[in-house]
Each structure stands twice: as C-alpha cells, then as structure tokens.
Design a protein around this motif. Structure first.
Motif, mmCIF file in Angstrom:
data_model
loop_
_atom_site.group_PDB
_atom_site.id
_atom_site.type_symbol
_atom_site.label_atom_id
_atom_site.label_comp_id
_atom_site.label_asym_id
_atom_site.label_seq_id
_atom_site.Cartn_x
_atom_site.Cartn_y
_atom_site.Cartn_z
ATOM 1 N N ALA A 22 0.827 -1.204 0.000
ATOM 2 C CA ALA A 22 0.000 0.000 0.000
ATOM 3 C C ALA A 22 0.865 1.259 0.000
ATOM 4 O O ALA A 22 0.541 2.247 -0.677
ATOM 5 N N ARG A 23 1.961 1.233 0.744
ATOM 6 C CA ARG A 23 2.860 2.397 0.755
ATOM 7 C C ARG A 23 3.528 2.568 -0.604
ATOM 8 O O ARG A 23 3.687 3.690 -1.102
ATOM 9 N N ILE A 24 3.942 1.453 -1.207
ATOM 10 C CA ILE A 24 4.609 1.520 -2.510
ATOM 11 C C ILE A 24 3.653 2.033 -3.579
ATOM 12 O O ILE A 24 3.984 2.966 -4.330
ATOM 13 N N THR A 25 2.458 1.449 -3.669
ATOM 14 C CA THR A 25 1.512 1.884 -4.704
ATOM 15 C C THR A 25 0.996 3.298 -4.425
ATOM 16 O O THR A 25 0.678 4.045 -5.366
ATOM 17 N N GLY A 26 0.937 3.687 -3.151
ATOM 18 C CA GLY A 26 0.567 5.058 -2.832
ATOM 19 C C GLY A 26 1.566 6.055 -3.393
ATOM 20 O O GLY A 26 1.185 7.122 -3.905
ATOM 21 N N LEU A 27 2.846 5.713 -3.315
ATOM 22 C CA LEU A 27 3.870 6.589 -3.894
ATOM 23 C C LEU A 27 3.759 6.647 -5.410
ATOM 24 O O LEU A 27 3.984 7.700 -6.016
ATOM 25 N N VAL A 28 3.413 5.525 -6.033
ATOM 26 C CA VAL A 28 3.203 5.541 -7.489
ATOM 27 C C VAL A 28 2.121 6.551 -7.843
ATOM 28 O O VAL A 28 2.282 7.377 -8.756
ATOM 29 N N ARG A 29 1.028 6.518 -7.122
ATOM 30 C CA ARG A 29 -0.090 7.422 -7.425
ATOM 31 C C ARG A 29 0.265 8.877 -7.121
ATOM 32 O O ARG A 29 -0.158 9.791 -7.835
ATOM 33 N N ASP A 30 1.056 9.102 -6.076
ATOM 34 C CA ASP A 30 1.456 10.466 -5.729
ATOM 35 C C ASP A 30 2.469 11.032 -6.728
ATOM 36 O O ASP A 30 2.381 12.202 -7.104
ATOM 37 N N LEU A 31 3.431 10.193 -7.133
ATOM 38 C CA LEU A 31 4.551 10.681 -7.936
ATOM 39 C C LEU A 31 4.329 10.552 -9.436
ATOM 40 O O LEU A 31 4.939 11.297 -10.213
ATOM 41 N N LEU A 32 3.476 9.608 -9.843
ATOM 42 C CA LEU A 32 3.222 9.386 -11.263
ATOM 43 C C LEU A 32 1.718 9.375 -11.537
ATOM 44 O O LEU A 32 1.168 8.413 -12.089
ATOM 45 N N PRO A 33 1.023 10.448 -11.184
ATOM 46 C CA PRO A 33 -0.433 10.454 -11.312
ATOM 47 C C PRO A 33 -0.914 10.309 -12.759
ATOM 48 O O PRO A 33 -2.016 9.796 -12.997
ATOM 49 N N GLU A 34 -0.094 10.738 -13.708
ATOM 50 C CA GLU A 34 -0.514 10.719 -15.106
ATOM 51 C C GLU A 34 -0.585 9.315 -15.687
ATOM 52 O O GLU A 34 -1.217 9.093 -16.734
ATOM 53 N N VAL A 35 0.051 8.327 -15.034
ATOM 54 C CA VAL A 35 0.036 6.952 -15.552
ATOM 55 C C VAL A 35 -0.522 5.959 -14.537
ATOM 56 O O VAL A 35 -0.506 4.750 -14.782
ATOM 57 N N SER A 36 -1.028 6.442 -13.415
ATOM 58 C CA SER A 36 -1.491 5.527 -12.362
ATOM 59 C C SER A 36 -3.019 5.459 -12.319
ATOM 60 O O SER A 36 -3.718 6.272 -12.917
ATOM 61 N N VAL A 37 -3.496 4.439 -11.597
ATOM 62 C CA VAL A 37 -4.936 4.262 -11.411
ATOM 63 C C VAL A 37 -5.278 4.390 -9.924
ATOM 64 O O VAL A 37 -4.423 4.257 -9.075
#
Length: 283
Positions: free
Chosen positions: A268-283
């Motif tokens: 959850a922490r890892i995928t949360g960072l994906v969404r925070d840092l790469l919002p243009e390619v995340s879900v």
C-alpha cells in the motif's frame, strides 16, 4: 526451509527515488539509506553477467547443468530447498541456457538461477559492476542461502537511489545516470562508460517486462510500458520499475524500499507513492 537473511527490522522505514530519463532526481526521500536488498540484488548480478557475456567471459547461448547446490564461503556446499525453490526450474543436471538463467533470475526471481549466475561470473565481477555504477549504498557479498557467509558478516544491501540508477543503466545505457549540477540527496550515480549492447539490452528489457511478481505495476494504467524487479523477505519489501518508453524522454524510474511493514501495508505504501509521484500513468 528458511534461508538465512538479515535480522528483522525494529522500526518502520520507507525510502524512494524517482529519476527521469537523464537520471535527474525528481523526488527522493531517504534514498541513500541502505536496506537489506533481498532479491533486488539480482539487477546487479544481471548487469555483471551481461557485461561478462559481452566481454566473452561467459556464453549466454551455452547449456549448463541446472543445480540447486552451490559452494559456500566456507568452502562447504549448501543446497537450496523448501519454499525457496522455483517448481518450474529444470531438474538437477538438466541442461539450461545461461540466457534462460538470467531471465529466470529476473522475471520469477529464481534463487537457483541467481546463485548459478553468481557462480558463473563471480562475486568480484558483481562488485566491479557496482563500482562502475558508482553506487554508494550497495554491497553484494554472498550467495542467496549461504549461511556461512552470513555468519561471517557478509550481506547484500542497497538503497533506493542505487536501485533506481541500476535499473536506469539497464534500460538506457551510457550517460543516462548523470544527475547533473545541483543534484540532491539520492542523486543517481553515473552509469558505465560503455552501454549494454543491443542484444544485452533486449534481454534485460524482456525479462523486466515479463515480471511475475510486480508491485509498482499494480498501480499503473493498462497499456503503460513498464518492467520491474521486486524483492522481499520477512520485514522487507521493495520494488523498482521503469515506467514509459525506455527510448523516450518521458521515461521514469521509481525505486521504493520498505522495512518493518507487513506485506500488504508495504504494498500500500509503494503503490501510494506511485499514485502520488506518477499520477498521469497511475490508477
């Protein structure tokens, strides 16, 4: 069977490093902190093996006998077993191409393949690759499962900045890790002066894209080009991924390392960072 590993962490820690296509740091937190590396060391082994192949020290097309038994640091053989075996790995003594060992080491995180590749190229070659990359927080000092080496103080560790720089070197080649003037904490080291040859880079990208144990990728939108290498043991869970066209200016490389969390919380922490840092390619 329980493989020897690092002591369980006594506190929670999450570090990350996000690089652009030129190796510039876009975001970093605790990126130089060393963590027990788990299977992320397989990226360093991969680059060392590809360089050895390019220099003619190993033949990727050669067939070698599959094995689960390796020589420990004390000179005594040890055998991997239990849950740490890949049930799809060829039977003891069956032929397997060296290139297939490299792919299995990455796409399914095979410990048998990893120790076999390390024995083929040598720990010194892995250390030399780490030096070429200019990594600051990385040590690969023992085979997976070598209790004698662990007892002697040998470890395998890396940090988020080093992990991001290593993956960037695999997918982009010479010069891509130059963090440039004004680099901050977690700045990517320089990559080797000589990039991977096209065939080596193709193998690396293919194995990374075929990752069977993703974490970062679970937060990406369908169709986004990516490849990754995760790693985990009790108390530690990490992932590093390239996101976007490896030949394009929009390429990003994100490494996240965690300690002291249960697997679901770490994910959850890892995928949360994906969404925070790469919002243009995340879900």
């Amino acid at each position: 069977m329980t493989l020897p590993t690092a002591a369980a962490p006594d506190q929670v820690s999450v570090s990350h490093c996000l690089l652009d296509a030129q190796g510039r740091v876009l975001s970093a937190h605790g990126a130089d902190r060393p963590y027990y590396a788990a299977s992320t060391i397989k990226l360093h082994v991969l680059l060392a093996a590809l360089e050895a192949a390019e220099e003619g020290r190993i033949d990727l097309a050669a067939s070698v006998p599959a094995t689960r038994t390796f020589l420990g640091a004390d000179g005594v053989p040890f055998t991997l077993g239990g849950d740490h075996l890949d049930p799809t790995h060829p039977a003891e003594g069956a032929g397997i191409e060296v290139a297939e060992l490299l792919r299995r080491m990455i796409d399914r995180s095979s410990n048998e393949a990893t120790d076999h590749v390390i024995e083929l190229v040598g720990l010194d070659a892995v250390a030399e690759m780490i030096a070429q990359l200019g990594l600051r927080s990385t040590r690969v000092e023992r085979l997976i499962g070598d209790a004698s080496a662990l007892a002697a103080g040998a470890t395998n560790e890396t940090g988020a900045a080093d992990l991001a720089a290593t993956l960037l070197a695999a997918v982009r080649g010479a010069g891509s890790g130059d963090a440039g003037e004004g680099a901050t904490e977690g700045a990517a080291p320089l990559v080797p002066a000589t990039p991977l040859l096209p065939a080596s880079r193709t193998l690396a990208l293919s194995a990374l894209r075929a990752q069977q144990i993703p974490v970062i990728a679970t937060a990406l939108r369908p169709g986004v080009d990516h490849g990754s290498k995760s790693g985990w043991v009790d108390g530690y869970r990490h992932d590093v991924a390239f996101v976007g066209d490896p030949d394009g200016p929009g390429l990003r490389v994100l490494a996240v390392m965690t300690a002291g969390l249960e697997p679901s919380a770490a994910d959850a922490r890892i995928t949360g960072l994906v969404r925070d840092l790469l919002p243009e390619v995340s879900v």
